[in-house]
Write a protein that holds these residues in place. Structure first.
Motif, short mmCIF file in Angstrom:
data_model
loop_
_atom_site.label_atom_id
_atom_site.label_comp_id
_atom_site.label_asym_id
_atom_site.label_seq_id
_atom_site.Cartn_x
_atom_site.Cartn_y
_atom_site.Cartn_z
N LEU A 161 0.66 -1.23 -0.10
CA LEU A 161 0.14 0.02 -0.10
C LEU A 161 0.73 1.11 0.10
N ILE A 162 1.79 1.41 0.91
CA ILE A 162 2.76 2.49 0.80
C ILE A 162 3.44 2.68 -0.56
N SER A 163 3.91 1.57 -0.92
CA SER A 163 4.88 1.56 -2.36
C SER A 163 3.85 2.07 -3.36
N ALA A 164 2.65 1.39 -3.44
CA ALA A 164 1.77 1.96 -4.53
C ALA A 164 1.25 3.18 -4.29
N ASN A 165 0.97 3.87 -3.22
CA ASN A 165 0.48 5.33 -2.87
C ASN A 165 1.70 6.00 -3.29
N SER A 166 2.99 5.66 -3.26
CA SER A 166 3.85 6.63 -3.25
C SER A 166 4.50 6.97 -4.72
N SER A 167 3.98 5.90 -5.36
CA SER A 167 4.65 5.88 -6.73
C SER A 167 3.61 6.02 -8.00
#
Length: 172
Positions: A161-167
């Motif tokens: 979730l963090i990775s998808a949200n920041s990318s």
């Protein structure tokens, strides 16, 4: 066979059944852990969600999941490993013969004489206590293994979730 000996054998049989079932649960935990690790590796490949975590905090739950999967898998393997208690074997062998590790050191004629005595109840009682300790430890290890693997899956999901949200990518 007297009733107390018959009851002791039934208790021993139940413990053997529980030990076998916890070994099956440990096998399930190892399979679950392997699938989780395979998922982690697959999602870490090129053009996948964990390939370029960049400057995000996603690396923290990502690596936490790696550690949780390793420890959870180790506990499951440790639970299913044979518990032979070989260090105590020689000292215990003189008074015990139900466990194969003890019986292997007996001469057949001495074992025959021991089986004909009324001491069988005490020998069975010692074996029941030893089996209870082994089964208890196995259940604890498998329980902790499953909880750690579950926590690893949750941690990996948070990292995604963090990775998808920041990318800017859509959520998985």
């Amino acid at each position: 066979m007297n009733a107390s000996i018959e009851n002791a054998w039934q208790i021993h049989s139940a413990q053997m059944d529980w030990t076998g079932k916890v070994d099956a649960k440990a096998g399930f935990a190892v399979a679950l852990d392997s699938a989780a690790i395979a998922t982690l590796v697959a999602l870490s490949g090129q053009n996948m969600i964990f390939a370029n975590m960049g400057d995000t905090w996603a690396w923290l739950p990502y690596w936490a999941s790696v550690v949780l999967f390793i420890v959870g898998g180790f506990l499951a393997l440790w639970a299913v490993a044979p518990s032979l208690r070989w260090r105590q074997m020689k000292a215990e062998r003189q008074e015990n013969f139900v466990f194969f590790g003890h019986a292997k050191g007996w001469q057949p004629e001495f074992l025959d004489a021991a089986l004909r005595t009324d001491d069988v109840s005490l020998v069975l009682s010692r074996q029941i206590v030893a089996m209870a300790g082994i089964a208890w430890k196995k259940h604890l290890k498998v329980g902790w293994s499953l909880w750690l693997i579950g926590a690893g899956v949750l941690s990996l999901f948070i990292a995604a979730l963090i990775s998808a949200n920041s990318s800017g990518q859509p959520y998985p």
